[in-house]
Design an enzyme around this catalytic site. Structure first.
Site, PDB file in Angstrom:
ATOM      1  N   SER A 178      54.538 -15.854  -7.483  1.00  0.00           N
ATOM      2  CA  SER A 178      55.339 -15.718  -6.258  1.00  0.00           C
ATOM      3  C   SER A 178      56.457 -16.760  -6.242  1.00  0.00           C
ATOM      4  O   SER A 178      57.324 -16.738  -7.101  1.00  0.00           O
ATOM      5  CB  SER A 178      54.420 -15.842  -5.029  1.00  0.00           C
ATOM      6  OG  SER A 178      55.138 -15.635  -3.849  1.00  0.00           O
ATOM      7  N   THR A 179      56.429 -17.692  -5.288  1.00  0.00           N
ATOM      8  CA  THR A 179      57.513 -18.663  -5.113  1.00  0.00           C
ATOM      9  C   THR A 179      57.752 -19.455  -6.402  1.00  0.00           C
ATOM     10  O   THR A 179      56.829 -20.045  -6.958  1.00  0.00           O
ATOM     11  CB  THR A 179      57.169 -19.640  -3.981  1.00  0.00           C
ATOM     12  OG1 THR A 179      56.804 -18.895  -2.826  1.00  0.00           O
ATOM     13  CG2 THR A 179      58.350 -20.542  -3.662  1.00  0.00           C
ATOM     14  N   HIS A 205      55.893 -11.411  -6.105  1.00  0.00           N
ATOM     15  CA  HIS A 205      56.244 -11.138  -4.716  1.00  0.00           C
ATOM     16  C   HIS A 205      57.761 -11.054  -4.572  1.00  0.00           C
ATOM     17  O   HIS A 205      58.458 -12.062  -4.693  1.00  0.00           O
ATOM     18  CB  HIS A 205      55.708 -12.238  -3.802  1.00  0.00           C
ATOM     19  CG  HIS A 205      54.220 -12.278  -3.725  1.00  0.00           C
ATOM     20  ND1 HIS A 205      53.521 -13.341  -3.196  1.00  0.00           N
ATOM     21  CD2 HIS A 205      53.275 -11.379  -4.101  1.00  0.00           C
ATOM     22  CE1 HIS A 205      52.225 -13.100  -3.256  1.00  0.00           C
ATOM     23  NE2 HIS A 205      52.055 -11.918  -3.800  1.00  0.00           N
ATOM     24  N   MET A 298      53.082 -19.462  -3.138  1.00  0.00           N
ATOM     25  CA  MET A 298      52.468 -19.861  -1.885  1.00  0.00           C
ATOM     26  C   MET A 298      51.301 -18.930  -1.558  1.00  0.00           C
ATOM     27  O   MET A 298      51.282 -17.781  -1.950  1.00  0.00           O
ATOM     28  CB  MET A 298      53.504 -19.801  -0.753  1.00  0.00           C
ATOM     29  CG  MET A 298      54.625 -20.795  -0.880  1.00  0.00           C
ATOM     30  SD  MET A 298      56.036 -20.392   0.193  1.00  0.00           S
ATOM     31  CE  MET A 298      55.226 -20.186   1.776  1.00  0.00           C
ATOM     32  N   ASP A 301      47.141 -15.077  -2.559  1.00  0.00           N
ATOM     33  CA  ASP A 301      47.100 -13.755  -3.168  1.00  0.00           C
ATOM     34  C   ASP A 301      46.700 -13.897  -4.637  1.00  0.00           C
ATOM     35  O   ASP A 301      47.240 -14.720  -5.366  1.00  0.00           O
ATOM     36  CB  ASP A 301      48.468 -13.073  -3.052  1.00  0.00           C
ATOM     37  CG  ASP A 301      48.444 -11.630  -3.534  1.00  0.00           C
ATOM     38  OD1 ASP A 301      47.363 -11.012  -3.491  1.00  0.00           O
ATOM     39  OD2 ASP A 301      49.506 -11.132  -3.948  1.00  0.00           O
TER      40      ASP A 301
END
Length: 363
Positions: A178-179, A205, A298, A301
């Site tokens: 993600s991030t 994401h 973050m 997940d």
């Protein structure tokens, strides 16, 4: 005479400067940041030409940078920021258009640490979600930077047979991220060889449009093909598939072996694409052929999917704290002992190459 006590780094506010030609967004961000006790709002500018002198004077921790601006656009401004103020982190504000997505991917390649897409229209709920996401990213990235220590000098890797799995061959590598993901994925794919005897599947994401341009960007830079996954594709060796933004990706059995399933639901799943959904599909169908990797991001997940993969015999790897933009998604799996190896991005790439060069895809 009492000597003033210097504030610790832990209590220092994170300073932010905004560059956006929209008065609406400048005011929204000003109002949001000035009400946050952890953030110091330093000011705003209409475009890069007016912003750069102020950035030079104020030296903010973060610059929130619009993509499309008059006189000096986001890409030109980013180039100057990274050249003159490399310690300043840049988060892009991107429009949800094909051109906006394409430019944003270029900005990430140039050193922007992340992006937040502007919502369509000015719906209160969508705006609130965007602003909350931006604030969360700033705080998570800043916290990670404060906690991280320099990476130790690398020692040569002597790969040993997998724990209790000496006779096992792997043909699938699944990545949840993600991030900070586009930066980490670029570093990863630059190191991967072109002759992998296996497939890579990725849940990153991202909203719609952006994943397609991420795949294009990675494919142009890498030694292998990277593409946005389409529904009903048979996985091919030496190809990486990125879950489409705004949809879910599962890997299911097909007549020729593992096949993609791209779909909309379930509605209650907040992450689209979801790492958990991808990982659980592999746990249900291809657990003993799968190496799963949880990387920077973050939240949590991927945690539930990793638990299922672990039960059914997959090999699990996590990106280490020091090389993550945000050590959120790997944190709980590492803390609970689910992970077989914790590695930086460079060694993750080496391990993927070691694993997937050894086998023939799907028997």
């Amino acid at each position: 005479m009492q000597v003033p006590v210097e504030k610790s780094k832990a209590t220092r506010k994170t300073s932010v400067f905004v560059v956006d030609d929209s008065l609406v967004y400048r005011n929204l961000l000003r109002n949001m940041f000035t009400q946050d006790e952890e953030i110091e709002f330093l000011g705003a500018a209409i475009d890069g030409k007016f912003a750069l002198p102020k950035i030079a004077q104020l030296r903010p921790d973060f610059v929130i940078l619009d993509v499309e601006m008059p006189q000096m656009n986001g890409i030109q401004t980013l180039e100057e920021i990274k050249a003159q103020f490399p310690e300043t982190q840049v988060i892009m504000l991107s429009s949800r258009t094909q051109e906006g997505a394409k430019i944003t991917m270029k900005a990430l390649d140039m050193g922007a640490i992340d992006f937040v897409p502007k919502p369509d229209g000015t719906q209160e709920g969508a705006l609130s979600e965007t602003l909350d996401s931006l604030t969360s990213k700033i705080k998570s990235i800043r916290s990670q930077k404060s906690d991280s220590k320099p990476l130790p000098d690398k020692k040569p890797i002597a790969y040993l047979p997998f724990r209790n799995r000496q006779d096992k061959e792997f043909s699938l590598c699944a990545i949840g991220i993600s991030t900070g993901g586009p930066i980490a994925l670029r570093e990863l794919f630059l190191r991967l060889p072109s002759d992998l005897n296996g497939s890579i599947v990725i849940a990153q994401h991202m909203p719609p449009l952006f994943t397609n341009y991420l795949a294009e960007s990675l494919s142009q830079a890498a030694n292998m093909r990277v593409k946005e996954a389409e529904d009903g594709e048979d996985l091919k060796k030496g190809v990486a598939y990125i879950a489409p933004g705004g949809k879910q990706l599962e890997i299911i059995p097909g007549p020729e072996g593992p096949r993609t399933r791209v779909f909309q639901g379930p509605e209650e799943e907040l992450c689209k694409p979801s790492v958990n959904i991808l990982f659980k599909s592999l746990a249900d169908n291809f657990a003993k052929e799968t190496v799963a990797i949880i990387m920077t991001g973050m939240g949590e997940d991927g945690y539930l999917g990793l638990k299922e993969l672990k039960k059914k015999g997959s090999y699990l790897i996590a990106q280490n704290r020091e090389s993550c933009t945000v050590f959120g998604m790997p944190n709980r799996p590492v803390q609970e002992g689910l992970i077989d190896e914790v590695l930086d991005v460079e060694r993750i790439a080496d391990k993927i190459a070691y694993i997937l060069q050894k086998v023939d895809l799907h028997g």
